[in-house]
Structure formats: C-alpha cells, structure tokens
Design a protein around this motif. Structure first.
Motif, PDB file in Angstrom:
ATOM      1  N   SER A 158      10.932  14.690  -0.866  1.00 18.25           N
ATOM      2  CA  SER A 158      10.957  14.429  -2.478  1.00 18.25           C
ATOM      3  C   SER A 158      12.401  13.923  -2.772  1.00 18.25           C
ATOM      4  CB  SER A 158      10.569  15.787  -3.390  1.00 18.25           C
ATOM      5  OG  SER A 158      11.048  16.803  -2.911  1.00 18.25           O
ATOM      6  N   ASP A 178       6.842  18.718   2.600  1.00 22.67           N
ATOM      7  CA  ASP A 178       7.931  18.049   1.904  1.00 22.67           C
ATOM      8  C   ASP A 178       9.108  17.980   2.708  1.00 22.67           C
ATOM      9  OD1 ASP A 178       9.895  17.235   0.227  1.00 22.67           O
ATOM     10  OD2 ASP A 178       9.074  18.137  -1.483  1.00 22.67           O
ATOM     11  N   LEU A 184       3.653   6.025  -2.776  1.00 26.19           N
ATOM     12  CA  LEU A 184       4.993   6.442  -3.056  1.00 26.19           C
ATOM     13  C   LEU A 184       4.970   6.626  -4.643  1.00 26.19           C
ATOM     14  CD1 LEU A 184       7.411   5.183  -0.551  1.00 26.19           C
ATOM     15  CD2 LEU A 184       6.210   7.307  -0.599  1.00 26.19           C
ATOM     16  N   ALA A 185       4.656   5.500  -5.398  1.00 24.82           N
ATOM     17  CA  ALA A 185       4.634   5.376  -6.881  1.00 24.82           C
ATOM     18  C   ALA A 185       3.700   6.531  -7.650  1.00 24.82           C
ATOM     19  CB  ALA A 185       4.358   4.355  -7.471  1.00 24.82           C
ATOM     20  N   LEU A 229      12.525  10.341  -2.067  1.00 26.13           N
ATOM     21  CA  LEU A 229      11.473   9.498  -3.252  1.00 26.13           C
ATOM     22  C   LEU A 229      12.446   9.343  -4.195  1.00 26.13           C
ATOM     23  CD1 LEU A 229       8.839   8.475  -3.618  1.00 26.13           C
ATOM     24  CD2 LEU A 229       8.312  10.635  -4.660  1.00 26.13           C
ATOM     25  N   ALA A 230      13.338  10.385  -4.582  1.00 23.26           N
ATOM     26  CA  ALA A 230      14.074   9.985  -6.003  1.00 23.26           C
ATOM     27  C   ALA A 230      15.005   8.766  -5.824  1.00 23.26           C
ATOM     28  CB  ALA A 230      15.101  11.284  -6.174  1.00 23.26           C
ATOM     29  N   LEU A 259       8.099  16.120  -6.881  1.00 25.87           N
ATOM     30  CA  LEU A 259       7.651  14.584  -6.541  1.00 25.87           C
ATOM     31  C   LEU A 259       7.764  13.839  -8.384  1.00 25.87           C
ATOM     32  CD1 LEU A 259       4.942  15.088  -3.903  1.00 25.87           C
ATOM     33  CD2 LEU A 259       7.581  13.975  -3.785  1.00 25.87           C
ATOM     34  N   ILE A 261       0.829  -1.223   0.053  1.00 25.63           N
ATOM     35  CA  ILE A 261      -0.107  -0.144  -0.034  1.00 25.63           C
ATOM     36  C   ILE A 261       0.787   1.229   0.039  1.00 25.63           C
ATOM     37  CG2 ILE A 261      -1.569   1.350   1.371  1.00 25.63           C
ATOM     38  CD1 ILE A 261      -2.808  -1.335   2.586  1.00 25.63           C
ATOM     39  N   ILE A 314       4.296  14.257   3.624  1.00 31.38           N
ATOM     40  CA  ILE A 314       3.750  13.772   2.347  1.00 31.38           C
ATOM     41  C   ILE A 314       3.427  12.196   2.416  1.00 31.38           C
ATOM     42  CG2 ILE A 314       3.667  16.038   1.284  1.00 31.38           C
ATOM     43  CD1 ILE A 314       6.120  14.972  -0.111  1.00 31.38           C
ATOM     44  N   LEU A 348       0.552  20.262   4.424  1.00 29.86           N
ATOM     45  CA  LEU A 348       1.250  18.900   3.831  1.00 29.86           C
ATOM     46  C   LEU A 348       3.084  19.381   3.555  1.00 29.86           C
ATOM     47  CD1 LEU A 348      -1.148  18.255   0.725  1.00 29.86           C
ATOM     48  CD2 LEU A 348      -1.018  16.833   2.979  1.00 29.86           C
ATOM     49  N   LEU A 404      -1.869  13.152  -3.446  1.00 27.31           N
ATOM     50  CA  LEU A 404      -1.821  14.347  -2.801  1.00 27.31           C
ATOM     51  C   LEU A 404      -2.866  15.282  -3.205  1.00 27.31           C
ATOM     52  CD1 LEU A 404       2.010  14.855  -2.371  1.00 27.31           C
ATOM     53  CD2 LEU A 404       0.389  14.659  -0.405  1.00 27.31           C
ATOM     54  N   GLU A 405      -2.934  15.028  -4.506  1.00 25.86           N
ATOM     55  CA  GLU A 405      -4.101  16.249  -5.038  1.00 25.86           C
ATOM     56  C   GLU A 405      -5.462  15.610  -4.817  1.00 25.86           C
ATOM     57  OE1 GLU A 405      -3.247  18.876  -8.812  1.00 25.86           O
ATOM     58  OE2 GLU A 405      -2.122  16.791  -9.195  1.00 25.86           O
ATOM     59  N   LEU A 409       2.448   9.539  -5.806  1.00 20.76           N
ATOM     60  CA  LEU A 409       2.251  10.558  -4.790  1.00 20.76           C
ATOM     61  C   LEU A 409       1.590  11.987  -5.128  1.00 20.76           C
ATOM     62  CD1 LEU A 409       2.576  10.822  -1.783  1.00 20.76           C
ATOM     63  CD2 LEU A 409       4.952  11.583  -2.100  1.00 20.76           C
ATOM     64  N   PRO A 410       2.098  12.401  -6.283  1.00 19.90           N
ATOM     65  CA  PRO A 410       1.508  13.607  -6.762  1.00 19.90           C
ATOM     66  C   PRO A 410      -0.082  13.556  -6.912  1.00 19.90           C
ATOM     67  CG  PRO A 410       3.432  13.268  -8.008  1.00 19.90           C
ATOM     68  CD  PRO A 410       3.144  11.950  -7.483  1.00 19.90           C
ATOM     69  N   LEU A 446       4.706  19.436  -6.291  1.00 18.31           N
ATOM     70  CA  LEU A 446       4.377  18.278  -7.259  1.00 18.31           C
ATOM     71  C   LEU A 446       5.474  18.334  -8.302  1.00 18.31           C
ATOM     72  CD1 LEU A 446       0.508  19.100  -7.377  1.00 18.31           C
ATOM     73  CD2 LEU A 446       1.652  17.212  -6.214  1.00 18.31           C
ATOM     74  N   ALA A 484      11.170  13.198  -9.055  1.00 17.04           N
ATOM     75  CA  ALA A 484      11.677  12.099  -8.307  1.00 17.04           C
ATOM     76  C   ALA A 484      11.495  10.922  -8.968  1.00 17.04           C
ATOM     77  CB  ALA A 484      11.345  12.431  -7.088  1.00 17.04           C
ATOM     78  N   ASP A 514       3.931   1.493  -0.972  1.00 15.33           N
ATOM     79  CA  ASP A 514       4.635   1.468  -2.319  1.00 15.33           C
ATOM     80  C   ASP A 514       3.648   2.239  -3.609  1.00 15.33           C
ATOM     81  OD1 ASP A 514       6.978   0.504  -1.279  1.00 15.33           O
ATOM     82  OD2 ASP A 514       6.759  -1.617  -2.135  1.00 15.33           O
ATOM     83  N   ASP A 515       2.565   1.810  -3.249  1.00 14.90           N
ATOM     84  CA  ASP A 515       1.525   2.339  -4.250  1.00 14.90           C
ATOM     85  C   ASP A 515       1.491   4.001  -4.056  1.00 14.90           C
ATOM     86  OD1 ASP A 515      -0.751   2.699  -5.932  1.00 14.90           O
ATOM     87  OD2 ASP A 515      -2.244   2.260  -4.507  1.00 14.90           O
TER      88      ASP A 515
END
Ligand code: SF4
Lengths: 507, 229
Positions: free
Chosen positions: A319, A315, A79-80, A322-323, B34, A74, A264, A313, A86-87, A82-83, B31, B37, A76-77
């Motif tokens: 981020s 960061d 994170l994959a 996450l990279a 992210l 869950i 986030i 929220l 978040l919206e 995330l944008p 955004l 990334a 990982d989903d």
C-alpha cells in the motif's frame, strides 16, 4: 514405475533457512560475486541462452506491443481500484467455497498460515515456489512452529537442500551449475527423505529424475500444500499458477488443504484478462510459447482437488508503494524475470548482490519501495540499490507490462539526495563504482578476489557460517555475524528496520 | 494442537499460542491504507485497448499448426481419421509400451479397448497410490490451442479429475477437430472459469539446471497427442 518407499521424513532436525537479513550493501556483495569466476560463467551462459529464446518467441507475435500495452493498462486499472477489486475477489472466492484472509504484514500472514496448518494437525507441508512466501520468510516461521516445509520446485529444492539463498526470480539456483547441483543432491537428499540414486551423474535428465523420485513420497502423503499465485481474477475468484515441472499440479491437486499466499497486486479484474497475461508471461519468462503447465481453480470442486482452500491476501508494504504515483508502476510486475535476464549488471554480479528475495532491476526498484525509502534512517543496503544500475534501459524494453525501471531508479536517486543520502554519500558512491567495476576491471577488486564466494564457502553445509575469511571485515563481517545467530525472528522489513536502526545496529 | 512442541534446532519450549487474528480489523486497515494511498493521486482511468489479435489470422491451417507446435515441445503427435483411429492409437500405445490404461469414468474412451490395451476406469475413484503405479492414462480435452500447441483439460466427463492426467507417467490425449482454436484469447473465451483447468503444453519439463530444457520431472514424462481431424 515409481513406488513409494518409507524413508525417514527428516533424518535430523533442519537448521533454520538462510535469509537475506543483514546482507551487505550492493557494492560489497557485488565485488564478492564478481570475484567468483564459476558464478559469473554460470550466469553468463544462462542469461544468454534465455535472452535468445525470449527474443525468438516475442518476435513471432505481430501484436506483441499491443499485448504489452493491454497488460500495462489492465494492471493500472487494478491498481486504481484495488480496494474494490479485492473485495470483489473476496466475495467470489467465498462464494466458490474458499476462505479469504487479510494480512497487513509478514508476521500476520505467517501467523495465519501457521494457524491453518495446525488446525489440520500436520507437521509438514509441501510448497510451490512463490515469491510472496519467500518475501515473508514463511519457511522459517513454519519451522519455528515445528512444521517442516518442503520446497518442490527443482531450483527451489536445490537452494533449500544446499542451505543457500535464491538468486533469480524464476530459476533461483541459476548460480549453480550441474556439478554443484549433483553434489548438493548426493550430500543432502538422504538427510531429509529418499536419498539420491547411487552413482548419480551430473546429466540434467538424471538430476531431474533424482528430484522426481525424492519428492514423489512427499507429494503422495502431503495433507497441506502452500502456494503463491500468478493471477487471481476478481470477477470469478479464479486463481492461476503457471509452472513447468508439474510439482505445482501435485501440490494444487493432491493434498486436502491448499493455502495460497497472494500479493494484493496479483489481481486482474476479468476472466478475459488472462488472455493477455497467458501470452505475455511464458514468452517473457522462459522464452516458450506456453509453459508446460498452467493450473486454474475457483474455490473448491467436489471430487477433484483440495477440499479446503484458503487465500491469504498480503499487503506487507504494497500500500505504501501504491501511494507513489511513479513508483507504483512496480506493482504491475508479473515476476517474469525478463528484466534480470537482459540486465548487464545482473549478468555480472548475480542475484545475491541485491540482498533481497527480489533481485535484478525489479528488485532494485521494488525492494527499496517495500522497505520504505522515504526515511532518513534508510539502511545502507537499501540505499545502495537504486545505484545498482547503469540506466541502460534494457529492462524497460523487455518488460511485458512496460514498467519504466530507469525512471523509477532515477526518482529514487533523487529521493535519496533529498534525504542527504545522494551520490555524495559514500555507500551510494561505492555502489556506482561497483557497477563500473562490473564492466571489466577485475584487477581493481583487490582484496575481494581472495574472499570466499558467497554461495559455496561462506554458508556452510548446515546453514551455518563456515570460516569467515579474515579479509572480510566491515559490512560482510557484520552480515555473517548476524547469520551465525540462532534463527532470526521473522519480521517485516519495517519492524526489522526500526529495531536495528536500519541495519546500522545489528540485533 | 497441544501436543505440538518445538522439535527442531534443539528447542524444547512449547509453541506460544499465536495472537488471535482480528480478521475484520486487518481487512479494514488494509482497505483504508489502500484508499489513502489512492486518495490524492488516483491514476487516470485507463481504457484497456484490446486491439491485439483475438482470433487467428484468416487462412491458418489449424490442424497443421497445432501438430507442428505440439511437436516443438517434443511431444509425439499423430493424425488420424475415423477409419484409422484405432490403428493409430494402437501404434502410439505400442510405441509407449503401455498395456494398461487408466481412463475417466463413462464410455467416451471405451473404444480404446479395441487397441488391445486393458482399460482401468476411474470409477470408483482410484487411490493416488494406484494412479502412481499406473502405466498411463488417456483423456480427451476441452480445448486445444493451435498457436501455442496447448491442450486444456477442464474436468469434463471425457477427461476426469485432475490427478488422472498427472500421476501416471504417460498421457495420451485425444484431440478432435472441433476442439481446436487458433489463439489463446479464443481458448479463454470458450472456457468456463468455474471449472478446474489444466493447460498442458508438452510433457513436464524444467529449465532449472543451467536453463537447459529437460523433459520430464513430476508430471507425465511422455505426452502423445492423437489428432482426430
Ligand atoms: S519488472 Fe517487468 S520484466 Fe521485470 S520481472 Fe517484473 S514484469 Fe518482468
């Protein structure tokens, strides 16, 4: 029945709260901790108690491994995508009557919170324990704006009243025993509100009662509360706080305004995902089938709870984490602290040695990533953290979301080597030696045995540095010098890093 | 706002006006970061395997399991049926030494008056000071989870607003058989995320002092559960 009595809100101005800024690298801090017999005894007792409890409730669930796998998947989903999530969260919180703010770093998050508090015209707030607000040093930012922030979690209050630093994710005052806690209450409660009851004993039940009485007036009069969050559901906008004492419920229910600061990575996509985490988290953290209280709210509700809800929220380096395809696993973390409780190094050196609000194995992998490890001028403290481990793997085995902490530590060591900062570098070598030392050769500690302990001597009553033992030259000397300065400006690790050349030049 | 000045640590300088926060810009930048990334190395799509237990094992004695698990938290639990309901409630209240009980608006818990306690309805809403001074509160619940000994309140008419079950020092919760489920996933499936929820497992507690569990910090220090089954 408790009655509300008018005690002075703040009998004297509060000094700035201590921060981890300028802490010495792991080896020095670890040696100091190792020489403190009381600290080691406290930690040993506490970690062993909780290990046994955790194991018992984990063994009770036949599907524990499947829950862990689901929890990891869950996250990982999340994170994959995330944008997108978040919206989605922003839209659902807004639809439910809340307001969402986006904060790129600590400064921005602090400014947003200060603005909200000011807009409601108050100069004090109640707070629920939150790693995110510790990370951004919100209390000092509020303090500089003339706003008093009262920590209401028992352990957090012990730390705040004692002008101390947290040393555990879940039990920030784990390094203090009952006698020390009693002394802090007796000495400090009266300075900021209702004094400790006369003749307070060191029985945990009496100490809890003292906290209840002390905080009641603050809960009943607070207009604004600040919290973190354990989970936020993107599809519904529901935010979830898991706690034990009821101070969370007080903060989430009684004030008019609620501000929640949320990293986030705390999202989950669907409502049903909570069915996994509400099993994983309590069993992993306090070793209970379920924690006493879990609160969930979606925006605002007429006639029940706050009328204004703000979600910030955050960061602040996430981020970047996450990279990194390996390191990003650390963002699955649900801050249960199981990895601390099972870690043989943590058990011996305690949380302060890690020099960050995130101690223990998770701190060793998360702090360097949040601060940015891929820089040639990475500071000695950060560079020492990947070596603060024996790579025994106990943390990975305990982690409810399957974060492979040894893998990340190994990778970070390789990254440091690539930067010419590998184990050949003296600071990193020293970190590895400190870990060896932690395993039973205390006579090798030499000078450090004479050093004052971090928690009880170095930081004086008023949050100022007491006498700095002369034996402590070098990094710890520098560190105390930094802490003696007036309130350090609140800033992100990154800007602090730039300004001080990675801690090599003190401000 | 203008009257706020530094007042701590001896500072006297007025508070600098914070930079206006460019909300839109921050959001776009976050955004963007992210997306960058994730751009080169997005994790492979992970299917969530939900083969964990979503329902209780067949043959579980729900009522017995729930009672046992609630008692593990050192909460008091008594079973009753419709014939001895009032009598059992009266026994619990006597034991708690409570003679006045706050109840949510409406008639759902009016039967408690037969126990001899005085009922104080939260209608019009009581002030926090009144609630703080109350001896106790009685509510029903939305769902109860046998495996974890948890009761869930969701602000329904038999439960009232959240502050009700928080400020008084004693909470009596009436749980009916049809509210019992076996597992946490069953509870989540029954609940409405848009209602404010409080999941309660035993009385307020802390483990912050040497990781020793102490019952009773800020929430009700005594929790009694009356299991109607
Ligand atoms: S890394 Fe894992 S074990 Fe450690 S605090 Fe985070 S979720 Fe818990």
């Amino acid at each position: 029945m408790t009655s509300v009595q008018p005690y002075p809100r703040a009998v004297e101005p509060r000094p700035p709260e201590p921060t981890f800024l300028g802490m010495p690298p792991f080896p020095e801090a670890a040696r100091t901790a190792l020489s403190d017999a009381q600290l080691r005894a406290n930690l040993r007792k506490a970690t062993h108690t909780i290990r046994a409890r955790r194991q018992a409730v984990v063994d009770e669930l036949p599907d524990w491994e499947r829950l862990r796998a689901a929890g990891a998947a869950i996250k990982d989903d999340v994170l994959a995508h995330l944008p997108r999530y978040l919206e989605q969260l922003e839209a659902s919180v807004t639809a439910a009557g809340g307001t969402v703010h986006w904060a790129r770093d600590a400064d921005e998050a602090n400014a947003i919170v200060v603005d909200i508090v000011r807009a409601h015209g108050v100069d004090e707030v109640v707070k629920i324990k939150s790693m995110a607000t510790q990370e951004i040093d919100l209390n000092n930012a509020l303090g500089r704006a003339g706003i008093a922030a009262w920590e209401t979690d028992l352990a957090e209050m012990i730390v705040q009243l004692g002008h101390d630093l947290p040393s555990h994710l879940l039990v920030p005052a784990i390094h203090k025993n009952r006698r020390e806690i009693r002394d802090v209450f007796v000495a400090e409660m009266g300075r900021v509100g209702r004094p400790a009851p006369a003749g307070l004993t060191e029985r945990p039940a009496d100490l809890a009662e003292a906290a209840r009485l002390h905080l009641r007036e603050k809960f009943l009069s607070a207009k604004v509360a600040i919290s973190g969050g354990n989970f936020a559901v993107a599809e519904t906008g529901t935010v979830c706080v898991v706690e034990s004492e009821g101070n969370g419920r007080m903060c989430l229910t009684l004030p008019d305004v609620l501000v929640t600061v949320l990293g986030i990575e705390k999202l989950v996509p669907r409502w049903e995902d909570l069915e996994v985490f509400l099993q994983l988290l309590p069993r992993s953290s306090t070793g209970e089938r379920m924690n006493p209280y879990t609160s969930m709210w979606t925006g605002v509700t007429d006639g029940d709870g706050p009328r204004h809800f703000h979600l910030v929220l955050l960061d602040n380096g996430r981020s970047d984490v996450l990279a990194d395809p390996v390191g990003r696993q650390a963002l699955r973390c649900i801050r249960c602290s199981a990895c601390l409780n099972v870690c043989p190094v943590y058990e011996r050196v305690g949380g302060h040695a890690y020099g960050s609000v995130y101690p223990g194995p998770i701190g060793a992998i998360l702090t360097p990533q949040l601060r940015g490890l891929n820089q040639h001028d990475v500071d000695a403290q950060t560079a020492s953290l990947p070596y603060a481990s024996t790579l025994c793997g106990a943390c990975f085995e305990a982690c409810p979301v399957l974060i492979d902490i040894p893998q990340i530590l190994t990778r970070q060591r390789a990254q440091l080597t690539d930067l010419g900062r590998g184990p050949a570098h003296h600071a990193e070598k020293a970190a590895m030696r400190a870990v060896d030392w932690a395993f039973g050769q205390p006579w090798r500690l030499g000078l450090a045995q004479h050093a004052a302990s971090f928690s009880r001597h170095v930081v004086g009553r008023k949050g100022r540095i007491g006498k700095v033992p002369r034996l402590l030259g070098g990094p710890l000397g520098r560190w105390t010098a930094a802490r003696d300065a007036p309130a350090p400006p609140s800033e992100s690790f990154r800007s602090w890093h730039k300004r001080t050349a990675g801690g090599l030049e003190e401000p | 706002m203008s009257k706020l000045t530094w007042r701590r640590g001896g500072h006297t300088a007025p508070v600098a006006k914070p930079e206006p926060v460019e909300r839109g810009a921050s959001k776009a930048e976050m955004l963007g970061r992210l997306r960058d990334a994730l751009a080169d190395n997005r994790p492979p799509r992970a299917e969530v395997d939900r083969s964990y237990r979503r329902e209780r094992d067949a043959g579980t004695d729900l009522v017995g399991r729930f009672a046992e698990r609630v008692a593990d938290y050192r909460a008091r639990v008594l079973r009753a049926d419709s014939s001895d309901l009032v009598e059992t409630a009266a026994a619990l209240l006597r034991e708690a030494g409570v003679r006045r009980l706050v109840v949510p608006p409406g008639e759902r818990l009016a039967w408690l008056a037969a126990t001899g306690v005085e009922l104080v309805y939260d209608d019009p809403p009581l002030t926090v000071t009144q609630l703080d001074a109350a001896e106790g509160v009685a509510t029903e619940c939305a769902v109860a989870v046998a495996e974890t000994g948890t009761i869930v309140l969701d602000g329904g008419p038999d439960q009232g607003r959240r502050a009700l079950s928080l400020l008084p020092d004693y909470h009596l919760c009436v749980v009916r058989a049809e509210q019992l489920v076996g597992t946490v996933p069953e509870a989540v499936a029954r609940l409405d995320p848009y209602r404010p929820q409080t999941w309660i497992s035993g009385p307020s507690a802390t483990s912050d002092i040497e990781l020793d569990r102490v019952e009773g910090v800020h929430g009700p220090r005594r929790l009694h559960v009356l299991l109607l089954a």
